[in-house]
Write an enzyme that holds these catalytic residues in place. Structure first.
Site, PDB file in Angstrom:
ATOM      1  N   HIS A   1      -5.902   2.009  12.162  1.00  0.00           N
ATOM      2  CA  HIS A   1      -4.883   0.976  11.984  1.00  0.00           C
ATOM      3  C   HIS A   1      -3.944   0.943  13.189  1.00  0.00           C
ATOM      4  CE1 HIS A   1      -6.156   1.077   7.738  1.00  0.00           C
ATOM      5  NE2 HIS A   1      -5.676  -0.145   7.682  1.00  0.00           N
TER       6      HIS A   1
ATOM      7  N   THR B   1       0.826  -1.199   0.000  1.00  0.00           N
ATOM      8  CA  THR B   1       0.000   0.000   0.000  1.00  0.00           C
ATOM      9  C   THR B   1       0.864   1.254   0.000  1.00  0.00           C
ATOM     10  OG1 THR B   1      -0.141   0.064   2.425  1.00  0.00           O
ATOM     11  CG2 THR B   1      -1.822  -1.200   1.246  1.00  0.00           C
TER      12      THR B   1
ATOM     13  N   LYS C   1       1.794   1.408  11.459  1.00  0.00           N
ATOM     14  CA  LYS C   1       1.517   1.706  10.051  1.00  0.00           C
ATOM     15  C   LYS C   1       2.126   3.057   9.688  1.00  0.00           C
ATOM     16  CE  LYS C   1      -2.222   1.832   6.621  1.00  0.00           C
ATOM     17  NZ  LYS C   1      -1.488   0.942   5.701  1.00  0.00           N
TER      18      LYS C   1
ATOM     19  N   SER D   1      -4.110  -4.257  -5.989  1.00  0.00           N
ATOM     20  CA  SER D   1      -5.241  -3.755  -5.220  1.00  0.00           C
ATOM     21  C   SER D   1      -4.694  -3.071  -3.980  1.00  0.00           C
ATOM     22  CB  SER D   1      -6.193  -4.887  -4.817  1.00  0.00           C
ATOM     23  OG  SER D   1      -7.225  -4.380  -3.986  1.00  0.00           O
ATOM     24  N   ALA D   2      -5.265  -1.918  -3.643  1.00  0.00           N
ATOM     25  CA  ALA D   2      -4.868  -1.233  -2.410  1.00  0.00           C
ATOM     26  C   ALA D   2      -5.337  -2.003  -1.185  1.00  0.00           C
ATOM     27  CB  ALA D   2      -5.427   0.182  -2.385  1.00  0.00           C
ATOM     28  N   ASN D   3      -6.240  -2.951  -1.378  1.00  0.00           N
ATOM     29  CA  ASN D   3      -6.677  -3.817  -0.282  1.00  0.00           C
ATOM     30  C   ASN D   3      -7.059  -5.168  -0.867  1.00  0.00           C
ATOM     31  OD1 ASN D   3      -8.511  -5.098   1.744  1.00  0.00           O
ATOM     32  ND2 ASN D   3      -8.122  -3.214   2.859  1.00  0.00           N
TER      33      ASN D   3
END
Length: 250
Positions: free
Chosen positions: A142, A87, A146, A109-111
Site C-alpha cells: 500500500h 479498515t 496508510k 466489508s474490509a474491502n
C-alpha cells in the site's frame, strides 16, 4: 433521490465518493463528517455525527477506525442505515457492528472491491486441496500514508482461507530471526508501504517444485468507491441486519 451522509468526506476516499455520487441521479450528499470541516465541499460538514441536522437516508463511512463507534451509536439512535468501509477496525468495534445490526441495516466489508471478493471465492475453492502440501503466505502493498498494517484486506483474505481449512493456520506477521522453522500451520502476512500504491494483495501457495500466485491489484481508489455505492444501493432495500459483499454478490 436518497440523501447520503458521508463520513470522512474530506479524506482521499471521501473526495472520490463525492465525484462518483455527483454522477448518480439516485443519490445526493446532503452532509458530511470530517475532522477538517472547514474544507469546501458544497454541503455542510460537521466534526461530530450528533451535530448533523439534515434528514438522512443512509450513511457511508470512509473515515478512521476511532470514529466508527460514535458514528454507529448515532446511526442506531436515529435509525440511519450505514455502510462501513473503514479498515483497521478493532475487535470491540466489530462487535458493535453486530449489535447495531439488530436495530438498523449495517453493511461492512474490509474491502469494497468486487474483484477482491471474487478472489475470496477462488481462494476458498482451492485452499483445502493445497493446505497440506503448500505453504501459504500473503503479501500486501500500500501507499506510504496508510496507517494500519497489515491491511484489513490481508486479514480478510487470511480469515476467509482459514474458514475452509480443517486445521486452522496461525498468523505470523512478517518474519525475522535466524531460527525460523516455518511449519505448515503458519500463514505469513507481510506488509509493504511505499509511494502511492492504492493496494496490491498476493496470496502465494508454495509447494514442492511448484508455485501458485493469485494477485489483485487496485489501479485506483475508484474501485473501492464503486463497491461502496453498490453496497449503499443494496442496503437501502434491506431490513435490519449485518450484510457483507458475500450477500451483495449472491
Amino acid at each position: 433521490m436518497k440523501k447520503i451522509l458521508l463520513s470522512g468526506s474530506n479524506g482521499r476516499m471521501g473526495k472520490v465518493l463525492q465525484q462518483l455520487i455527483a454522477q448518480d441521479p439516485e443519490l445526493v450528499i446532503v452532509a458530511g463528517i470530517d475532522r477538517h470541516p472547514e474544507t469546501a465541499s458544497g454541503f455542510p460538514v460537521y466534526q461530530q455525527p450528533e451535530e448533523v441536522k439534515e434528514e438522512i437516508d443512509l450513511v457511508i463511512d470512509f473515515s478512521h477506525y476511532s470514529v466508527v463507534p460514535d458514528l454507529l451509536n448515532v446511526c442506531v439512535e436515529r435509525g440511519w442505515p450505514i455502510v462501513v468501509a473503514t479498515t483497521g477496525l478493532p475487535k470491540e468495534t466489530n462487535a458493535m457492528l453486530a449489535i447495531a445490526a439488530k436495530v438498523i441495516p449495517v453493511f461492512y466489508s474490509a474491502n469494497m472491491s468486487l474483484g477482491i471478493n471474487v478472489l475470496i471465492k477462488a481462494l476458498q475453492a482451492i485452499s483445502p486441496a493445497l493446505a497440506a502440501d503448500f505453504d501459504i503466505e500473503i503479501i500486501e502493498k500500500h501507499h506510504n500514508q496508510k496507517k494500519d498494517a497489515p491491511s484489513g484486506t490481508a486479514l480478510l483474505l487470511a480469515d476467509k482461507i482459514n474458514e475452509v481449512l480443517p486445521e486452522k493456520k496461525t498468523y505470523v506477521y512478517g518474519r525475522s530471526g535466524t531460527e525460523n522453522e516455518n511449519p505448515k500451520n503458519e500463514l505469513g502476512i507481510h506488509a509493504v508501504r511505499g509511494g502511492t500504491i492504492p493496494g496490491e494483495h498476493t496470496v502465494l501457495y508454495a509447494g514442492p517444485d511448484e508455485i501458485i500466485e493469485l494477485t489483485h491489484t487496485a489501479l485506483s481508489r475508484d474501485i473501492f468507491a464503486n463497491g461502496a455505492l453498490k453496497a449503499a444501493n443494496f442496503l437501502l432495500k434491506q431490513p435490519a441486519g449485518l450484510y457483507s459483499m458475500a450477500d451483495l454478490l449472491k
